[in-house]
Design a protein around this motif. Structure first.
Motif, PDB file in Angstrom:
ATOM      1  N   GLU A  71      33.934  42.946  50.862  1.00 42.92           N
ATOM      2  CA  GLU A  71      33.975  44.227  50.160  1.00 42.92           C
ATOM      3  C   GLU A  71      32.639  44.950  50.269  1.00 42.92           C
ATOM      4  OE1 GLU A  71      35.064  43.529  46.108  1.00 42.92           O
ATOM      5  OE2 GLU A  71      37.059  42.794  46.642  1.00 42.92           O
ATOM      6  N   GLU A  72      31.564  44.190  50.325  1.00 45.50           N
ATOM      7  CA  GLU A  72      30.228  44.758  50.436  1.00 45.50           C
ATOM      8  C   GLU A  72      29.853  45.072  51.884  1.00 45.50           C
ATOM      9  OE1 GLU A  72      27.538  42.175  48.396  1.00 45.50           O
ATOM     10  OE2 GLU A  72      28.700  42.288  46.536  1.00 45.50           O
ATOM     11  N   GLY A  73      30.755  44.782  52.824  1.00 41.34           N
ATOM     12  CA  GLY A  73      30.536  45.154  54.211  1.00 41.34           C
ATOM     13  C   GLY A  73      29.940  44.085  55.095  1.00 41.34           C
ATOM     14  N   PHE A  74      29.951  42.842  54.665  1.00 41.02           N
ATOM     15  CA  PHE A  74      29.394  41.757  55.461  1.00 41.02           C
ATOM     16  C   PHE A  74      30.459  41.110  56.336  1.00 41.02           C
ATOM     17  CE2 PHE A  74      26.409  41.836  51.871  1.00 41.02           C
ATOM     18  CZ  PHE A  74      25.213  41.915  52.565  1.00 41.02           C
ATOM     19  N   TYR A  75      30.015  40.503  57.436  1.00 38.32           N
ATOM     20  CA  TYR A  75      30.891  39.703  58.286  1.00 38.32           C
ATOM     21  C   TYR A  75      30.821  38.278  57.771  1.00 38.32           C
ATOM     22  CZ  TYR A  75      32.579  37.033  62.241  1.00 38.32           C
ATOM     23  OH  TYR A  75      33.282  36.155  63.025  1.00 38.32           O
ATOM     24  N   THR A  76      31.964  37.715  57.396  1.00 41.87           N
ATOM     25  CA  THR A  76      31.968  36.396  56.764  1.00 41.87           C
ATOM     26  C   THR A  76      32.637  35.332  57.619  1.00 41.87           C
ATOM     27  OG1 THR A  76      34.020  36.894  55.619  1.00 41.87           O
ATOM     28  CG2 THR A  76      31.972  37.390  54.449  1.00 41.87           C
ATOM     29  N   GLY A  77      32.843  35.613  58.872  1.00 41.09           N
ATOM     30  CA  GLY A  77      33.520  34.661  59.743  1.00 41.09           C
ATOM     31  C   GLY A  77      32.788  33.342  59.903  1.00 41.09           C
ATOM     32  N   LEU A  78      31.493  33.329  59.715  1.00 38.04           N
ATOM     33  CA  LEU A  78      30.706  32.113  59.908  1.00 38.04           C
ATOM     34  C   LEU A  78      30.167  31.537  58.602  1.00 38.04           C
ATOM     35  CD1 LEU A  78      28.704  33.250  63.065  1.00 38.04           C
ATOM     36  CD2 LEU A  78      30.780  31.881  62.965  1.00 38.04           C
ATOM     37  N   VAL A  79      30.608  32.084  57.469  1.00 38.45           N
ATOM     38  CA  VAL A  79      30.172  31.564  56.173  1.00 38.45           C
ATOM     39  C   VAL A  79      31.099  30.414  55.799  1.00 38.45           C
ATOM     40  CG1 VAL A  79      29.829  32.100  53.739  1.00 38.45           C
ATOM     41  CG2 VAL A  79      29.309  33.814  55.470  1.00 38.45           C
ATOM     42  N   THR A  80      30.541  29.207  55.748  1.00 39.25           N
ATOM     43  CA  THR A  80      31.360  28.016  55.499  1.00 39.25           C
ATOM     44  C   THR A  80      31.424  27.707  54.008  1.00 39.25           C
ATOM     45  OG1 THR A  80      29.468  26.530  55.693  1.00 39.25           O
ATOM     46  CG2 THR A  80      30.683  27.035  57.729  1.00 39.25           C
ATOM     47  N   ASP A  81      32.428  26.910  53.643  1.00 43.10           N
ATOM     48  CA  ASP A  81      32.553  26.446  52.254  1.00 43.10           C
ATOM     49  C   ASP A  81      31.319  25.645  51.848  1.00 43.10           C
ATOM     50  OD1 ASP A  81      35.055  27.585  52.341  1.00 43.10           O
ATOM     51  OD2 ASP A  81      36.159  25.695  52.180  1.00 43.10           O
ATOM     52  N   GLU A  82      30.820  24.826  52.764  1.00 40.33           N
ATOM     53  CA  GLU A  82      29.660  23.985  52.468  1.00 40.33           C
ATOM     54  C   GLU A  82      28.437  24.836  52.123  1.00 40.33           C
ATOM     55  OE1 GLU A  82      31.574  23.596  55.242  1.00 40.33           O
ATOM     56  OE2 GLU A  82      32.582  21.739  54.704  1.00 40.33           O
ATOM     57  N   ARG A  83      28.239  25.918  52.856  1.00 38.91           N
ATOM     58  CA  ARG A  83      27.095  26.796  52.589  1.00 38.91           C
ATOM     59  C   ARG A  83      27.233  27.442  51.211  1.00 38.91           C
ATOM     60  NH1 ARG A  83      25.481  32.178  56.082  1.00 38.91           N
ATOM     61  NH2 ARG A  83      23.568  32.676  54.963  1.00 38.91           N
ATOM     62  N   ILE A  84      28.435  27.881  50.883  1.00 44.37           N
ATOM     63  CA  ILE A  84      28.669  28.507  49.581  1.00 44.37           C
ATOM     64  C   ILE A  84      28.393  27.505  48.464  1.00 44.37           C
ATOM     65  CG2 ILE A  84      30.466  29.457  48.067  1.00 44.37           C
ATOM     66  CD1 ILE A  84      31.661  30.747  50.649  1.00 44.37           C
ATOM     67  N   TRP A  85      28.910  26.269  48.606  1.00 47.25           N
ATOM     68  CA  TRP A  85      28.704  25.265  47.560  1.00 47.25           C
ATOM     69  C   TRP A  85      27.240  24.843  47.457  1.00 47.25           C
ATOM     70  CZ3 TRP A  85      31.808  25.357  43.859  1.00 47.25           C
ATOM     71  CH2 TRP A  85      33.171  25.537  44.037  1.00 47.25           C
ATOM     72  N   ARG A  86      26.540  24.788  48.593  1.00 52.95           N
ATOM     73  CA  ARG A  86      25.111  24.429  48.554  1.00 52.95           C
ATOM     74  C   ARG A  86      24.321  25.484  47.777  1.00 52.95           C
ATOM     75  NH1 ARG A  86      22.099  26.237  52.508  1.00 52.95           N
ATOM     76  NH2 ARG A  86      23.748  25.984  54.047  1.00 52.95           N
ATOM     77  N   ILE A  87      24.609  26.744  48.018  1.00 53.89           N
ATOM     78  CA  ILE A  87      23.923  27.825  47.304  1.00 53.89           C
ATOM     79  C   ILE A  87      24.306  27.798  45.829  1.00 53.89           C
ATOM     80  CG2 ILE A  87      23.720  30.336  47.126  1.00 53.89           C
ATOM     81  CD1 ILE A  87      24.112  30.388  50.226  1.00 53.89           C
ATOM     82  N   TYR A  88      25.563  27.511  45.537  1.00 57.43           N
ATOM     83  CA  TYR A  88      26.038  27.404  44.161  1.00 57.43           C
ATOM     84  C   TYR A  88      25.267  26.313  43.415  1.00 57.43           C
ATOM     85  CZ  TYR A  88      29.280  26.719  40.258  1.00 57.43           C
ATOM     86  OH  TYR A  88      29.832  26.598  39.015  1.00 57.43           O
ATOM     87  N   GLU A  89      25.135  25.142  44.046  1.00 55.23           N
ATOM     88  CA  GLU A  89      24.395  24.036  43.423  1.00 55.23           C
ATOM     89  C   GLU A  89      22.935  24.397  43.185  1.00 55.23           C
ATOM     90  OE1 GLU A  89      24.826  20.382  45.587  1.00 55.23           O
ATOM     91  OE2 GLU A  89      27.015  20.543  45.608  1.00 55.23           O
ATOM     92  N   THR A  90      22.339  25.085  44.139  1.00 57.07           N
ATOM     93  CA  THR A  90      20.944  25.516  43.986  1.00 57.07           C
ATOM     94  C   THR A  90      20.793  26.457  42.786  1.00 57.07           C
ATOM     95  OG1 THR A  90      20.615  25.321  46.374  1.00 57.07           O
ATOM     96  CG2 THR A  90      19.006  26.628  45.150  1.00 57.07           C
ATOM     97  N   LEU A  91      21.737  27.377  42.642  1.00 53.72           N
ATOM     98  CA  LEU A  91      21.700  28.288  41.503  1.00 53.72           C
ATOM     99  C   LEU A  91      21.860  27.544  40.191  1.00 53.72           C
ATOM    100  CD1 LEU A  91      23.876  31.225  42.909  1.00 53.72           C
ATOM    101  CD2 LEU A  91      21.411  31.248  42.539  1.00 53.72           C
ATOM    102  N   LEU A  92      22.716  26.536  40.172  1.00 55.27           N
ATOM    103  CA  LEU A  92      22.891  25.727  38.963  1.00 55.27           C
ATOM    104  C   LEU A  92      21.611  24.979  38.599  1.00 55.27           C
ATOM    105  CD1 LEU A  92      26.433  24.098  39.258  1.00 55.27           C
ATOM    106  CD2 LEU A  92      25.633  25.695  37.527  1.00 55.27           C
ATOM    107  N   ARG A  93      20.977  24.373  39.600  1.00 54.23           N
ATOM    108  CA  ARG A  93      19.734  23.615  39.350  1.00 54.23           C
ATOM    109  C   ARG A  93      18.615  24.513  38.830  1.00 54.23           C
ATOM    110  NH1 ARG A  93      20.287  20.935  44.858  1.00 54.23           N
ATOM    111  NH2 ARG A  93      21.818  19.332  44.427  1.00 54.23           N
ATOM    112  N   ARG A  94      18.576  25.749  39.334  1.00 56.23           N
ATOM    113  CA  ARG A  94      17.549  26.696  38.884  1.00 56.23           C
ATOM    114  C   ARG A  94      17.883  27.312  37.524  1.00 56.23           C
ATOM    115  NH1 ARG A  94      16.878  30.242  44.363  1.00 56.23           N
ATOM    116  NH2 ARG A  94      15.984  28.611  45.655  1.00 56.23           N
ATOM    117  N   GLY A  95      19.101  27.126  37.078  1.00 58.53           N
ATOM    118  CA  GLY A  95      19.514  27.685  35.802  1.00 58.53           C
ATOM    119  C   GLY A  95      19.859  29.172  35.876  1.00 58.53           C
TER     120      GLY A  95
END
Length: 97
Positions: A71-95
């Motif tokens: 929706e924001e205009g990015f190409y997401t064909g190469l964004v994997t589930d693992e990358r999304i979850w890794r970033i999610y975990e990092t955000l959780l650890r940082r609070g």
């Protein structure tokens, strides 16, 4: 009129048809050339926005993040589930979420 000359009205019709085809091609392409790849911070922002709405089931969460990025205009064909979850975990650890 010589054999190799084309009448003016035919040339105008051809130019009009050419511009219509170019407009249709631009619509198909979405009006832009090439979409950018999302950076980790772009993905993090999409995750933060989705995490604040409501609880999503873990199986559909990565797809919702991809939809938000598209929706924001990015190409997401190469964004994997693992990358999304890794970033999610990092955000959780940082609070941050």
């Amino acid at each position: 009129m010589a054999e190799d000359e084309v009448p003016e009205d035919v040339l105008e019709d051809l130019e009009l048809a050419k511009s219509e085809v170019e407009r249709e091609l631009e619509k198909v392409r979405g009006g832009r050339r090439k979409r950018r790849y999302p950076s980790n911070s772009d993905i993090a922002e999409a995750i933060k926005e989705l995490a604040s709405f409501a609880k999503l089931d873990p199986e559909s969460f990565p797809e919702k993040v991809r939809e938000k990025l598209e929706e924001e205009g990015f190409y997401t064909g190469l964004v994997t589930d693992e990358r999304i979850w890794r970033i999610y975990e990092t955000l959780l650890r940082r609070g941050e979420i």
